[in-house]
Scaffold this active site. Structure first.
Site, PDB file in Angstrom:
ATOM      1  N   CYS A 201       0.876  -1.172   0.000  1.00 53.55           N
ATOM      2  CA  CYS A 201       0.000   0.000   0.000  1.00 53.55           C
ATOM      3  C   CYS A 201       0.912   1.221   0.000  1.00 53.55           C
ATOM      4  O   CYS A 201       1.674   1.425   0.944  1.00 53.55           O
ATOM      5  CB  CYS A 201      -0.890   0.025   1.246  1.00 53.55           C
TER       6      CYS A 201
ATOM      7  N   CYS B 296      -0.097   3.422  -6.623  1.00 52.67           N
ATOM      8  CA  CYS B 296      -1.213   2.896  -5.841  1.00 52.67           C
ATOM      9  C   CYS B 296      -1.344   1.442  -6.266  1.00 52.67           C
ATOM     10  O   CYS B 296      -1.445   1.148  -7.461  1.00 52.67           O
ATOM     11  CB  CYS B 296      -2.496   3.678  -6.144  1.00 52.67           C
TER      12      CYS B 296
END
Lengths: 240, 240
Positions: free
Chosen positions: A89, A201
């Site tokens: 993440c 991302c």
């Protein structure tokens, strides 16, 4: 295990943010590992913890501080036997310091891994495709500026469109609408002058791949996968 | 976490046997969870340990005993905070007693979960698609006999063909040759009288699905997935 044997390093994975991105990361690790039998694959200790509160709200200061929870996950993985840590993440890397302070084993930052790949590319203007929290924390803008590159971001309206697509991805949508939406957002950065794009991302590569964009697309997921496999396999431990 | 909140149970997963089957299990858990946002998904602590020595050799007595290693994995997951355990490998369930003796939390056996589904089906003759070690340990033959069903196995030559396909699956092969090979082996059990088929090996659903067989195919992977999600979500813990 009994007998003297060499083993590859055990990877500790802070995951679940989001769930699909973590499973995608694991699948890519398997695909990137040169193994013919189970035993040649890498051991991964995965804390797949989707319950970590919203990262964007935490960074914006409107939600709970998630640093202590990420630190606890990191400590748990260290205790369980991880030799080094990664986190699937980008946005949560705003808490890199809290994680590093919690453990003695190395934490490999996805931002560092991406920046190592940027360094090999001559692009001056780099388009950053990232979520609100990641941008608010300035993770890639600061790293790119420090490397003498110019970060290029979306307009506020485009950023809002990206977040809407991200929530649809997290809700399980994988159709052509989400993909073409991301393609349009990538194209918009290219038209604005980006010579290189960062998929900063880990949900982006669930639908957008190199080939969907006009300029080179660096996938933070794939770069972390390659670094993880290389690190786990090249550094081996001699066991009794 | 701060504040009073209800959370679903944390699943501990003994995995990596094989790697693809574990990632497939996790992906199916995500798909089977009714979640719209990350935080509604289930926490999974995964020990993805492909280094566990060959299960078939261990059961045949020609390889190292893997009971202690599985017990250590189970203890590690319990220490890390798992509320219950599952293991994504039918064959390794030959070591169920060693795992249960090592922890205080429940270990949900894939064999029990599959047998619960068998109980809802009227079939008398049940075809067992499973690997050498699983058959040698008699896991499904004993459970089926105890349930008044007749287990039907492949011939020795067919079993050898299955193991060859299994190694190809583990080496990453997913092409039509492997799938049609498994279809032929399933058909052979049907011709021999099977009224129901058990995919008693977590690698089988990587290529073979309901619809590839003439009679109902019970996937041990999918049954474990459904049970895991139901258990984690219906039993929740009140936190301080």
């Amino acid at each position: 295990m009994s007998g003297s044997s060499k083993r590859s390093l055990t990877v500790g994975v802070l995951g679940g943010m989001g769930p699909e991105a973590t499973v995608d990361f694991m699948a890519r690790v398997l695909a990137a590992t040169p193994a013919r039998v189970d035993q040649e694959h890498i051991r991964m200790l995965v804390d797949h913890n989707p319950g970590v509160p919203d990262r964007h709200a935490a960074i914006a200061g409107t939600g709970a501080d998630i640093g202590p929870e990420l630190a606890a996950m990191a400590r748990g993985l260290e205790t369980a036997g991880a030799d080094f840590l990664v986190m699937v993440c980008n946005t949560a890397h705003a808490y890199t310091d809290a994680i590093r302070a919690a453990v003695r084993i190395p934490f490999v930052s996805i931002v560092d891994v991406v920046m190592a790949a940027v360094a090999e590319h001559p692009a001056r203007v780099v388009g950053v495709m990232a979520a609100d929290g990641c941008l608010q924390a300035g993770l890639y803008q600061q790293a790119l500026a420090a490397a003498g590159r110019e970060p290029l971001l979306w307009t506020a309206a485009e950023q809002e469109r990206f977040m809407a697509l991200l929530w649809r991805l997290k809700a399980g949508e994988r159709g052509p609408a989400v993909r073409s939406g991301l393609q349009a957002l990538a194209a918009s950065l290219e038209f604005a002058g980006a010579e290189l794009l960062l998929a900063g991302c880990t949900e982006i590569p669930l639908v957008l791949e190199q080939g969907d964009t006009g300029v080179r697309l660096l996938s933070s997921t794939d770069l972390l996968v390659r670094h993880t496999v290389a690190l786990a396999l090249t550094t081996s431990i001699q066991e009794e």
